[in-house]
Design a protein around this motif. Structure first.
Motif, PDB file in Angstrom:
ATOM      1  N   PRO A 140      23.194  38.565 -13.251  1.00 24.75           N
ATOM      2  CA  PRO A 140      22.863  37.746 -12.087  1.00 24.75           C
ATOM      3  C   PRO A 140      23.937  38.047 -11.177  1.00 24.75           C
ATOM      4  CG  PRO A 140      22.774  36.502 -14.323  1.00 24.75           C
ATOM      5  CD  PRO A 140      23.227  37.890 -14.742  1.00 24.75           C
ATOM      6  N   VAL A 141      23.565  38.191  -9.766  1.00 25.46           N
ATOM      7  CA  VAL A 141      24.349  38.730  -8.753  1.00 25.46           C
ATOM      8  C   VAL A 141      24.622  37.597  -7.831  1.00 25.46           C
ATOM      9  CG1 VAL A 141      24.697  40.059  -6.783  1.00 25.46           C
ATOM     10  CG2 VAL A 141      23.730  41.070  -8.857  1.00 25.46           C
ATOM     11  N   LEU A 142      25.857  37.512  -7.171  1.00 21.42           N
ATOM     12  CA  LEU A 142      26.465  36.611  -6.312  1.00 21.42           C
ATOM     13  C   LEU A 142      26.787  37.426  -5.246  1.00 21.42           C
ATOM     14  CD1 LEU A 142      27.761  33.931  -4.948  1.00 21.42           C
ATOM     15  CD2 LEU A 142      29.767  34.587  -6.337  1.00 21.42           C
ATOM     16  N   MET A 143      25.932  36.961  -3.935  1.00 16.19           N
ATOM     17  CA  MET A 143      26.508  37.543  -2.638  1.00 16.19           C
ATOM     18  C   MET A 143      26.943  36.696  -1.724  1.00 16.19           C
ATOM     19  SD  MET A 143      26.042  40.287  -0.573  1.00 16.19           S
ATOM     20  CE  MET A 143      26.292  40.613   1.111  1.00 16.19           C
ATOM     21  N   VAL A 144      28.154  37.116  -1.184  1.00 16.11           N
ATOM     22  CA  VAL A 144      28.841  36.291  -0.124  1.00 16.11           C
ATOM     23  C   VAL A 144      28.861  37.205   1.192  1.00 16.11           C
ATOM     24  CG1 VAL A 144      30.823  35.181   0.337  1.00 16.11           C
ATOM     25  CG2 VAL A 144      30.221  35.533  -2.215  1.00 16.11           C
ATOM     26  N   GLY A 145      28.600  36.443   2.241  1.00 15.53           N
ATOM     27  CA  GLY A 145      28.639  36.953   3.552  1.00 15.53           C
ATOM     28  C   GLY A 145      28.578  35.942   4.621  1.00 15.53           C
ATOM     29  N   ASP A 146      28.803  36.299   5.903  1.00 13.62           N
ATOM     30  CA  ASP A 146      28.699  35.248   6.659  1.00 13.62           C
ATOM     31  C   ASP A 146      27.901  35.698   8.157  1.00 13.62           C
ATOM     32  OD1 ASP A 146      30.212  37.411   8.130  1.00 13.62           O
ATOM     33  OD2 ASP A 146      31.486  36.001   9.227  1.00 13.62           O
ATOM     34  N   GLY A 147      27.537  36.986   8.254  1.00 18.96           N
ATOM     35  CA  GLY A 147      26.928  37.325   9.487  1.00 18.96           C
ATOM     36  C   GLY A 147      25.296  37.455   9.421  1.00 18.96           C
TER      37      GLY A 147
ATOM     38  N   LEU B 129      22.864  25.693  -8.018  1.00 18.54           N
ATOM     39  CA  LEU B 129      24.354  25.505  -8.613  1.00 18.54           C
ATOM     40  C   LEU B 129      24.244  26.258 -10.079  1.00 18.54           C
ATOM     41  CD1 LEU B 129      26.838  23.782  -8.217  1.00 18.54           C
ATOM     42  CD2 LEU B 129      25.827  21.963  -9.642  1.00 18.54           C
ATOM     43  N   GLU B 130      23.085  26.068 -10.818  1.00 14.77           N
ATOM     44  CA  GLU B 130      22.734  26.888 -12.200  1.00 14.77           C
ATOM     45  C   GLU B 130      23.201  28.246 -11.890  1.00 14.77           C
ATOM     46  OE1 GLU B 130      20.023  25.690 -15.297  1.00 14.77           O
ATOM     47  OE2 GLU B 130      19.112  24.044 -13.752  1.00 14.77           O
ATOM     48  N   ALA B 131      22.525  28.956 -10.960  1.00 18.40           N
ATOM     49  CA  ALA B 131      22.625  30.223 -10.598  1.00 18.40           C
ATOM     50  C   ALA B 131      23.936  30.594 -10.351  1.00 18.40           C
ATOM     51  CB  ALA B 131      21.598  30.505  -9.507  1.00 18.40           C
ATOM     52  N   LEU B 132      24.570  29.951  -9.613  1.00 16.67           N
ATOM     53  CA  LEU B 132      26.167  30.237  -9.330  1.00 16.67           C
ATOM     54  C   LEU B 132      26.936  30.049 -10.771  1.00 16.67           C
ATOM     55  CD1 LEU B 132      28.304  30.744  -7.086  1.00 16.67           C
ATOM     56  CD2 LEU B 132      28.442  28.131  -6.870  1.00 16.67           C
ATOM     57  N   GLY B 133      26.569  29.299 -11.434  1.00 15.20           N
ATOM     58  CA  GLY B 133      27.304  29.286 -12.644  1.00 15.20           C
ATOM     59  C   GLY B 133      26.951  30.515 -13.595  1.00 15.20           C
ATOM     60  N   ARG B 134      25.882  31.109 -13.625  1.00 18.77           N
ATOM     61  CA  ARG B 134      25.570  32.268 -14.498  1.00 18.77           C
ATOM     62  C   ARG B 134      25.935  33.366 -13.789  1.00 18.77           C
ATOM     63  NH1 ARG B 134      20.304  29.764 -13.828  1.00 18.77           N
ATOM     64  NH2 ARG B 134      19.708  31.509 -12.918  1.00 18.77           N
ATOM     65  N   ALA B 135      25.970  33.657 -12.478  1.00 17.64           N
ATOM     66  CA  ALA B 135      26.592  34.787 -11.950  1.00 17.64           C
ATOM     67  C   ALA B 135      27.642  35.492 -12.677  1.00 17.64           C
ATOM     68  CB  ALA B 135      26.548  34.733 -10.702  1.00 17.64           C
ATOM     69  N   ARG B 136      27.710  36.844 -12.774  1.00 15.73           N
ATOM     70  CA  ARG B 136      28.701  37.611 -13.322  1.00 15.73           C
ATOM     71  C   ARG B 136      28.956  38.821 -12.500  1.00 15.73           C
ATOM     72  NH1 ARG B 136      29.300  33.340 -15.350  1.00 15.73           N
ATOM     73  NH2 ARG B 136      29.114  32.821 -17.487  1.00 15.73           N
ATOM     74  N   ILE B 137      28.181  39.070 -11.491  1.00 16.51           N
ATOM     75  CA  ILE B 137      28.465  40.054 -10.564  1.00 16.51           C
ATOM     76  C   ILE B 137      28.733  39.688  -9.105  1.00 16.51           C
ATOM     77  CG2 ILE B 137      27.854  42.178  -9.714  1.00 16.51           C
ATOM     78  CD1 ILE B 137      26.286  42.533 -12.111  1.00 16.51           C
ATOM     79  N   ALA B 138      29.578  39.944  -8.426  1.00 17.40           N
ATOM     80  CA  ALA B 138      29.887  39.380  -7.058  1.00 17.40           C
ATOM     81  C   ALA B 138      30.088  40.466  -6.133  1.00 17.40           C
ATOM     82  CB  ALA B 138      31.321  38.808  -6.992  1.00 17.40           C
ATOM     83  N   ILE B 139      29.299  40.244  -5.024  1.00 20.05           N
ATOM     84  CA  ILE B 139      29.108  41.343  -4.001  1.00 20.05           C
ATOM     85  C   ILE B 139      29.958  40.655  -2.813  1.00 20.05           C
ATOM     86  CG2 ILE B 139      27.786  43.100  -2.551  1.00 20.05           C
ATOM     87  CD1 ILE B 139      25.834  43.181  -4.783  1.00 20.05           C
ATOM     88  N   LEU B 140      30.924  40.877  -2.253  1.00 21.16           N
ATOM     89  CA  LEU B 140      31.715  40.184  -1.198  1.00 21.16           C
ATOM     90  C   LEU B 140      31.499  41.109   0.103  1.00 21.16           C
ATOM     91  CD1 LEU B 140      34.764  39.003  -3.082  1.00 21.16           C
ATOM     92  CD2 LEU B 140      32.371  38.080  -2.791  1.00 21.16           C
TER      93      LEU B 140
ATOM     94  N   ALA C  69      33.939  26.212  -5.651  1.00 23.30           N
ATOM     95  CA  ALA C  69      32.478  25.835  -5.731  1.00 23.30           C
ATOM     96  C   ALA C  69      32.077  26.540  -7.067  1.00 23.30           C
ATOM     97  CB  ALA C  69      31.470  26.403  -4.714  1.00 23.30           C
ATOM     98  N   VAL C  70      32.588  27.775  -7.374  1.00 26.17           N
ATOM     99  CA  VAL C  70      32.305  28.503  -8.424  1.00 26.17           C
ATOM    100  C   VAL C  70      32.794  27.859  -9.763  1.00 26.17           C
ATOM    101  CG1 VAL C  70      32.692  30.877  -9.895  1.00 26.17           C
ATOM    102  CG2 VAL C  70      32.217  30.758  -7.243  1.00 26.17           C
ATOM    103  N   GLU C  71      33.964  27.205  -9.768  1.00 27.68           N
ATOM    104  CA  GLU C  71      34.570  26.466 -10.951  1.00 27.68           C
ATOM    105  C   GLU C  71      33.643  25.230 -11.084  1.00 27.68           C
ATOM    106  OE1 GLU C  71      38.725  26.032 -10.133  1.00 27.68           O
ATOM    107  OE2 GLU C  71      38.936  28.243 -10.495  1.00 27.68           O
TER     108      GLU C  71
END
Length: 605
Positions: free
Chosen positions: A495-502, A297-308, A545-547
């Motif tokens: 910090p990087v947020l990566m979002v995927g499903d596969g 949760l802390e890492a999600l709050g710090r992330a500033r780069i999103a890779i989708l 979740a990010v908010e």
């Protein structure tokens, strides 16, 4: 024998309270000489338990604010300020118990999931309905789901319709009407008449089993008392001891030093941060998002780069028929009817898409004959007196005449030939998720400075999906290794947020500062590798979740700064001799209650 933490804390509170009341009763009864003994007896058990706790943490290489509490109680007993020591002991034990109560309240939404697991099911068989353990259910079995029952496995509604409450997984407040053939997930509840369910997956591979595993992992994760507290604890402890020594040296009165220590006990850092973070995790769970611990949760709050990732994240992850384009002399509906009729004999994943589209238009399908299929290329056969061929460009072009060049517009195309002539094409698309633009806007609003779209798909397909979206960069035709390399490259900037499903996203999810998997499907590699799992493929829940993460970090910091500010102010007043030890202990307890109540605001984010 190991006792539950809550039971130990309750016992220590009772001991400290009994000592305080016993000493007060002795003093009122004129036996003042017995009061210090009672207050000492109320303090020692709490002090010994605290010293044991400190020893355990020291073996792990950790030092916390509990040291200040121990110094305050020990100094009080040595200086004969037994009443102050007993008050500190009661406040410390009470604070620990209050933290336990707050954590239990915050965890309520997580633990409620575990209580909903179905154990048995009514299975249809040759002898009628039989109650069996859910582990005995196999794909293809048919079970009866009665009103009010939790669905034990993932399945498909058979005949008629079903009214399903999906709130446990999706957070949707209203039940959904699921028609026959619709897929429903385990862990949801039947709210309407009984219906038959065709089992699609074993219980161990069901969606809800995956949710339960993730909840249990969240409980096993390191208690998020968390890194914010760890970073500040040593500094605050050093400041407390230094100020106490200065007060003693300046006044020559050791009670002044004791008063400083008492005001600093046990400190908002011990209580506010873990309560806020656990409250944030609980709030996310209520929104359909499972967070595997406080650090995530802390890492999600710090992330500033999103890779989708594209497929299944910004798009719905399934092919739909977007258009049927007919050559001169051919009817679009007839092209689709003949193609879908031929596809009845195919096992290709897109065959189901054409069949669904034809049935949605009410087209009557014919029986295919003499079907020849080249796996991955196309198939040919005879339908209703017509020779029909469909598939990729090369396969169809080799069997008909007059086929035009393929359009280069990013869509997936199925060419169709009828009786040796090019009849037209079927245009398929993986539709953009309706919440995609909203998600990107909300990510920008909370501070993401760079957003990238990545995919293993063709570049033209990626460009078509990205058109009009507020993206900084689009990277296509990437392998799983390429995605990992991109994550590591972007981490140099923040910090990087990566979002995927596969499955192909799993390595990149693990490499990112925080990985988010869209949808929990049993033991899917993406869900196992991710730090956070959105239980349904809903992009608005990712933004939620990010908010929540940002709000939780803000509330935790507010609690810490306000609590420490008041504590430092109280310590200065105590150092000047205007706040005696007993009053200082009561003042600190008021601070602790205030910061805990403020931290619990994360439950309402």
């Amino acid at each position: 024998m190991r006792f539950p933490a809550g039971l130990v804390d309750s016992g220590l509170v009772l001991v400290a309270l009994a000592g305080l009341l016993g000493g007060g009763a002795a003093w009122l009864a004129g036996r003042a000489e017995l009061a210090p003994l009672a207050w000492t007896a109320g303090t020692l058990p709490v002090l010994l338990a605290l010293l044991w706790q400190i020893a355990v943490t020291l073996r792990r290489g950790e030092v916390g604010l509990d040291v200040v509490a121990a110094l305050a109680m020990g100094s009080a007993l040595l200086l004969g300020e037994t009443l102050a020591g007993n008050v500190v002991a009661l406040m410390h034990a009470g604070g620990q118990l209050l933290e336990q109560v707050a954590e239990r309240r915050a965890r309520r939404d997580l633990t409620a999931l575990l209580g909903r697991v179905a154990r048995t099911a009514m299975r249809h068989g040759p002898a009628g309905l039989t109650e069996v353990d859910i582990d005995m259910l196999l794909p293809g079995d048919r079970i009866l789901v009665r009103q009010g029952e939790v669905l034990p496995v993932d399945g498909r509604v058979q005949h008629g319709s079903a009214t399903i409450d999906t709130s446990a997984l999706t957070g949707e407040p209203l039940p959904r009407q699921m028609d026959g053939g619709s897929e429903v997930l385990s862990g949801t509840v039947s709210m309407g008449p009984p219906f038959d369910l065709l089992v699609l997956r074993p219980a161990s591979a069901s969606a809800y089993a995956g949710v339960v595993r993730l909840v249990e992992a969240a409980h096993r994760a390191r208690a998020p008392a968390a890194r914010l507290a760890d970073r500040w604890a040593m500094g605050f402890s050093a400041l407390t001891v230094a100020l106490a020594l200065v007060a003693w040296r300046w006044s020559g009165d050791p009670v002044r030093a004791l008063a400083v220590l008492v005001v600093a006990t046990p400190g908002p850092l011990i209580l506010a941060v873990p309560v806020a973070i656990i409250s944030g995790i609980s709030r996310a769970a209520r929104l359909g998002v499972l967070v595997k611990g406080g650090e995530a949760l802390e890492a999600l709050g710090r992330a500033r780069i999103a890779i989708l990732d594209k497929t299944g994240t910004l798009t719905l992850g399934r092919a739909e028929l977007a258009a049927t384009e007919a050559a001169p002399g051919f009817d679009p509906d007839e092209i689709l009817r003949l193609a879908a009729s031929l596809d009845q004999a195919s096992t290709h994943v897109l065959a189901a898409t054409l069949l669904e589209a034809a049935r949605a238009r009410g087209l009557t399908l014919s029986e295919p004959e003499a079907v020849i299929e080249e796996i991955g290329a196309g198939l040919a056969g005879r339908v209703g007196g017509h020779d029909v061929v469909l598939g990729g460009d090369r396969f169809v072009r080799a069997r008909i005449t007059g086929m035009p060049p393929r359009p280069d517009d990013g869509d997936a195309l199925i060419q169709v030939g009828i009786d040796g002539r090019h009849a037209g094409l079927l245009r398929l698309q993986d539709p953009l998720h309706p919440d995609a633009a909203g998600l990107l806007a909300r990510l920008r609003k909370v501070g993401f400075t760079r957003i990238l779209l990545v995919t293993g798909d063709r570049a033209d397909v990626a460009r078509a999906v990205a058109a009009g979206l507020p993206l900084d960069e689009v990277r296509a035709e990437l392998s799983p290794a390429d995605k990992v390399a991109l994550v590591l490259e972007e981490r140099r900037a923040g910090p990087v947020l990566m979002v995927g499903d596969g499955v192909n996203d799993a390595p990149a999810l693990a490499a990112a500062d925080v990985g988010v998997a869209m949808g929990a499907r049993g033991g899917a590699a993406s869900a196992e590798s991710a730090d956070i799992v959105v239980l349904v493929d809903r992009l608005d829940r990712l933004a939620d979740a990010v908010e929540v993460a940002h709000g939780t970090a803000r509330i935790a910091l507010q609690s810490v700064v306000a609590g420490l500010g008041l504590s430092v102010a109280g310590m200065l007043v105590a150092a000047l001799g205007y706040l005696p030890p007993v009053a200082g202990a009561l003042f600190q307890e008021a601070i602790d209650v205030a910061v805990i109540l403020n931290a619990l605001r994360a439950l309402r984010l």
